[in-house]
Every structure is written in C-alpha cells, then in structure tokens.
Design a protein around this motif. Sequence first.
Motif, PDB file in Angstrom:
ATOM      1  N   ASN A   3      -2.912   5.530   2.150  1.00  0.00           N
ATOM      2  CA  ASN A   3      -3.177   5.456   3.586  1.00  0.00           C
ATOM      3  C   ASN A   3      -4.051   4.266   3.974  1.00  0.00           C
ATOM      4  N   VAL A   4      -4.372   3.404   3.031  1.00  0.00           N
ATOM      5  CA  VAL A   4      -5.163   2.200   3.301  1.00  0.00           C
ATOM      6  C   VAL A   4      -4.203   1.069   3.669  1.00  0.00           C
ATOM      7  N   ALA A   5      -4.612   0.199   4.583  1.00  0.00           N
ATOM      8  CA  ALA A   5      -3.752  -0.915   4.988  1.00  0.00           C
ATOM      9  C   ALA A   5      -3.494  -1.861   3.820  1.00  0.00           C
ATOM     10  N   ALA A   6      -2.293  -2.432   3.801  1.00  0.00           N
ATOM     11  CA  ALA A   6      -1.969  -3.460   2.809  1.00  0.00           C
ATOM     12  C   ALA A   6      -2.772  -4.723   3.125  1.00  0.00           C
ATOM     13  N   SER A   7      -2.976  -5.542   2.141  1.00  0.00           N
ATOM     14  CA  SER A   7      -3.713  -6.791   2.321  1.00  0.00           C
ATOM     15  C   SER A   7      -2.925  -7.765   3.188  1.00  0.00           C
ATOM     16  N   ASN A   8      -3.646  -8.706   3.770  1.00  0.00           N
ATOM     17  CA  ASN A   8      -3.018  -9.810   4.488  1.00  0.00           C
ATOM     18  C   ASN A   8      -2.620 -10.873   3.470  1.00  0.00           C
ATOM     19  N   ILE A   9      -1.635 -11.697   3.836  1.00  0.00           N
ATOM     20  CA  ILE A   9      -1.213 -12.812   2.995  1.00  0.00           C
ATOM     21  C   ILE A   9      -1.330 -14.092   3.807  1.00  0.00           C
ATOM     22  N   ALA A  10      -1.954 -15.117   3.211  1.00  0.00           N
ATOM     23  CA  ALA A  10      -2.048 -16.440   3.829  1.00  0.00           C
ATOM     24  C   ALA A  10      -1.463 -17.461   2.857  1.00  0.00           C
ATOM     25  N   VAL A  11      -0.547 -18.267   3.360  1.00  0.00           N
ATOM     26  CA  VAL A  11       0.043 -19.343   2.559  1.00  0.00           C
ATOM     27  C   VAL A  11      -0.278 -20.640   3.285  1.00  0.00           C
ATOM     28  N   ASP A  12      -1.162 -21.427   2.702  1.00  0.00           N
ATOM     29  CA  ASP A  12      -1.612 -22.688   3.298  1.00  0.00           C
ATOM     30  C   ASP A  12      -1.034 -23.837   2.485  1.00  0.00           C
ATOM     31  N   PHE A  13      -0.117 -24.577   3.087  1.00  0.00           N
ATOM     32  CA  PHE A  13       0.525 -25.692   2.400  1.00  0.00           C
ATOM     33  C   PHE A  13       0.431 -26.931   3.275  1.00  0.00           C
ATOM     34  N   GLY A  14       0.398 -28.098   2.639  1.00  0.00           N
ATOM     35  CA  GLY A  14       0.281 -29.344   3.389  1.00  0.00           C
ATOM     36  C   GLY A  14       1.623 -29.985   3.665  1.00  0.00           C
ATOM     37  N   ARG A  15       2.404 -30.214   2.603  1.00  0.00           N
ATOM     38  CA  ARG A  15       3.659 -30.958   2.736  1.00  0.00           C
ATOM     39  C   ARG A  15       4.904 -30.095   2.587  1.00  0.00           C
ATOM     40  N   LEU A  16       4.859 -29.096   1.698  1.00  0.00           N
ATOM     41  CA  LEU A  16       6.098 -28.417   1.346  1.00  0.00           C
ATOM     42  C   LEU A  16       5.860 -26.955   1.009  1.00  0.00           C
ATOM     43  N   LEU A  17       6.706 -26.100   1.577  1.00  0.00           N
ATOM     44  CA  LEU A  17       6.796 -24.703   1.171  1.00  0.00           C
ATOM     45  C   LEU A  17       8.258 -24.445   0.872  1.00  0.00           C
ATOM     46  N   LEU A  18       8.574 -24.131  -0.396  1.00  0.00           N
ATOM     47  CA  LEU A  18       9.940 -23.880  -0.839  1.00  0.00           C
ATOM     48  C   LEU A  18      10.071 -22.428  -1.263  1.00  0.00           C
ATOM     49  N   SER A  55       0.853  -1.185   0.000  1.00  0.00           N
ATOM     50  CA  SER A  55       0.000   0.000   0.000  1.00  0.00           C
ATOM     51  C   SER A  55       0.887   1.232   0.000  1.00  0.00           C
ATOM     52  N   SER A  56       0.730   2.081  -1.019  1.00  0.00           N
ATOM     53  CA  SER A  56       1.505   3.320  -1.053  1.00  0.00           C
ATOM     54  C   SER A  56       0.665   4.501  -0.580  1.00  0.00           C
ATOM     55  N   ASN A 111       2.840   2.508   3.325  1.00  0.00           N
ATOM     56  CA  ASN A 111       3.360   3.862   3.454  1.00  0.00           C
ATOM     57  C   ASN A 111       2.862   4.453   4.768  1.00  0.00           C
ATOM     58  N   THR A 112       1.606   4.912   4.813  1.00  0.00           N
ATOM     59  CA  THR A 112       1.053   5.449   6.056  1.00  0.00           C
ATOM     60  C   THR A 112      -0.001   4.534   6.664  1.00  0.00           C
ATOM     61  N   GLY A 113      -0.445   3.525   5.922  1.00  0.00           N
ATOM     62  CA  GLY A 113      -1.364   2.519   6.474  1.00  0.00           C
ATOM     63  C   GLY A 113      -0.562   1.427   7.154  1.00  0.00           C
ATOM     64  N   ASN A 114      -1.238   0.389   7.582  1.00  0.00           N
ATOM     65  CA  ASN A 114      -0.561  -0.744   8.208  1.00  0.00           C
ATOM     66  C   ASN A 114      -0.145  -1.755   7.142  1.00  0.00           C
ATOM     67  N   GLY A 115       1.003  -2.391   7.369  1.00  0.00           N
ATOM     68  CA  GLY A 115       1.390  -3.522   6.543  1.00  0.00           C
ATOM     69  C   GLY A 115       0.486  -4.686   6.940  1.00  0.00           C
ATOM     70  N   GLY A 116       0.093  -5.496   6.002  1.00  0.00           N
ATOM     71  CA  GLY A 116      -0.773  -6.632   6.315  1.00  0.00           C
ATOM     72  C   GLY A 116      -0.013  -7.726   7.039  1.00  0.00           C
ATOM     73  N   GLY A 117      -0.768  -8.642   7.621  1.00  0.00           N
ATOM     74  CA  GLY A 117      -0.172  -9.778   8.299  1.00  0.00           C
ATOM     75  C   GLY A 117       0.198 -10.875   7.311  1.00  0.00           C
TER      76      GLY A 117
END
Length: 124
Positions: free
Chosen positions: A88-103, A85-86, A114-120
């Motif tokens: 004043n709105v918060a950046a989106s959240n990111i979810a990474v759901d994996f079962g066996r492997l995250l590379l 987010s550049s 920028n002036t909003g919150n970084g997402g989780g």
Amino acid sequence: MQVEAARVLIDGPRSGISAAAAAGSSGQTGGVQVLGGEHIQLRNGAFVSISNDAVVADPLASQPTLLRLAAPEIGLQQAVATAASSGNVAASNIAVDFGRLLLLDRSGITTSANTGNGGGIRLQ
C-alpha cells in the motif's frame, strides 16, 4: 545507493542495481542513483529497479524515493528501469536526465502499484 562512473554498463539477464523493501518492513526503500559522466548502457535483460512489498499503517508517512539515471547519453536495449509497489506504499518516482541522447530499444521505463500510487516518470 549511488553508482557513479564515466561509463556505466549493466549487461545480461539478472544483472542490475536495485533497492527493495520487503513485506513486513517499514516501507522505506531508499533511492537508487546511477550517474554516468559519459554514458549509461543497460542491455540484454539488465535492470535498475526499486520495489516495495510493504503494507504499513500510514502509507502517507513514508518518504518518497527516487530512481534516477543521469548521463549525457543513456541507452536501454532489451532492458528496464522500473519502480513497483505491491503493497500500500506508493511506488518510487523515476527521473531520467540525459543531455544528448535517450535510446529505448525494446525496453521500458515504468512504474506500477497495487493499492498505493504509481510513481511519476520524468524525462529531461
């Protein structure tokens, strides 16, 4: 936006899936979901992203959005999953759901603001 397939491959510079809210917009980007029944692979400069350039009167009134990757195996090789987010709105959240492997090979999963919150970021 939702992309769903048994095997998802995004390969190459400037190759990706994205959602954006431009400057002067309401600041609502919508979400991005990439779902792989077997695997998701991003490589060689590929990306999945949500960006928000809006400046709004009441940034807390904007609905939170989500960038989600979900598959038993997820691989990022010289690739990124990012929410930014550049304005004043918060950046989106990111979810990474994996079962066996995250590379992650020379890759990143990031949020920035920028002036909003970084997402989780949630990895599970």
